[in-house]
Scaffold this active site. Structure first.
Site, mmCIF file in Angstrom:
data_model
loop_
_atom_site.group_PDB
_atom_site.id
_atom_site.type_symbol
_atom_site.label_atom_id
_atom_site.label_comp_id
_atom_site.label_asym_id
_atom_site.label_seq_id
_atom_site.Cartn_x
_atom_site.Cartn_y
_atom_site.Cartn_z
ATOM 1 N N HIS A 1 -2.570 9.764 -2.585
ATOM 2 C CA HIS A 1 -3.153 9.332 -2.341
ATOM 3 C C HIS A 1 -4.238 10.450 -2.666
ATOM 4 O O HIS A 1 -5.681 10.333 -2.255
ATOM 5 C CB HIS A 1 -3.343 9.015 -0.760
ATOM 6 C CG HIS A 1 -4.361 8.444 0.376
ATOM 7 N ND1 HIS A 1 -4.212 8.997 0.881
ATOM 8 C CD2 HIS A 1 -4.493 7.222 -0.046
ATOM 9 C CE1 HIS A 1 -5.247 8.385 1.515
ATOM 10 N NE2 HIS A 1 -5.270 7.371 0.637
ATOM 11 N N HIS B 1 0.688 -1.327 0.402
ATOM 12 C CA HIS B 1 0.317 0.379 -0.212
ATOM 13 C C HIS B 1 0.775 1.499 -0.026
ATOM 14 O O HIS B 1 1.422 1.016 1.073
ATOM 15 C CB HIS B 1 -0.976 -0.338 1.112
ATOM 16 C CG HIS B 1 -1.941 1.097 1.372
ATOM 17 N ND1 HIS B 1 -2.027 1.856 2.222
ATOM 18 C CD2 HIS B 1 -3.451 1.521 0.743
ATOM 19 C CE1 HIS B 1 -2.772 2.970 1.771
ATOM 20 N NE2 HIS B 1 -3.570 2.591 0.441
#
Length: 210
Positions: A81, A39
């Site tokens: 993000h 991630h």
């Protein structure tokens, strides 16, 4: 079962959310190899969502790299993000309000460590070129991303069969399935019936084009 195998199994099932129960996941383990998806790259070693974090993840055994897809004001796709540039760069405000020529002047590394001063926010195209032949890609497609542009890029770079996609926005997911029915999507499910329901729904979208 060895401890490291249990931990890897937990990581794989948590990130991919493909398995309806731990029992099913353990059965799968003896039939298929475990694949590691990271991630935002190795974000404890290098600044998240950057080329260095992706390469560090590969060095530690990752086979899949997650990228977060957002667009600039001039529709260039970037790996970032947050909606805003504030937390991980020296820029301010939403990335979608800034032109690509200005985004690429930003420092996306010094917030993490002075060793990464000057690291930039990478374009999705740059990420795909860098990881070509080294890793597969998990695309976390954020709201506002031009789906058609993303699909064109994925096909141009040859990642149709080396990727899967996640959408929080159901309308974006429907558009993606219509445009790219051959590509894989990620489904979050706590039970097998949920997986079956989602599979049936996706098939109806493909067949009816709704």
């Amino acid at each position: 079962m060895k401890l490291h195998q249990i931990l890897l199994l937990h990581i794989a099932t948590s990130i991919l959310a493909l398995f309806p129960s731990p029992i099913y996941a353990q059965k799968m383990m003896y039939q298929d190899s475990i694949e590691i998806v990271v991630h935002r790259g190795a974000n404890h070693i290098a600044p998240e969502n950057t080329i260095p974090s992706a390469l560090a993840a590969l060095e530690h055994g990752a086979g899949w790299i997650e990228v977060d897809v957002r667009k600039s004001k001039d529709n260039i796709l970037y790996n970032l993000h947050d909606e805003t540039l504030d937390r991980t760069t020296n820029g301010k405000g939403p990335i979608q309000d800034m032109l690509s020529k200005d985004i690429e002047k930003l420092d996306a590394g010094s917030w993490f460590s002075s060793r990464f001063t000057g690291i930039h926010v990478p374009r999705i195209a740059e990420m795909l070129d860098t990881l070509q032949g080294k890793a597969h890609i998990f695309f976390d497609v954020k709201r506002g991303t031009p789906i058609k542009d993303l699909v064109i890029l994925v096909r141009q770079k040859g990642y149709e069969n080396k990727s899967f996609f996640w959408f929080a926005d159901s309308e974006m997911l429907k558009e993606f399935i219509r445009i790219a029915p051959e590509m894989k999507i990620k489904v979050n499910a706590a039970r097998k019936s949920k997986v079956d329901d989602n599979t049936a729904r996706m098939q109806s979208i493909k067949q009816l084009g709704v």
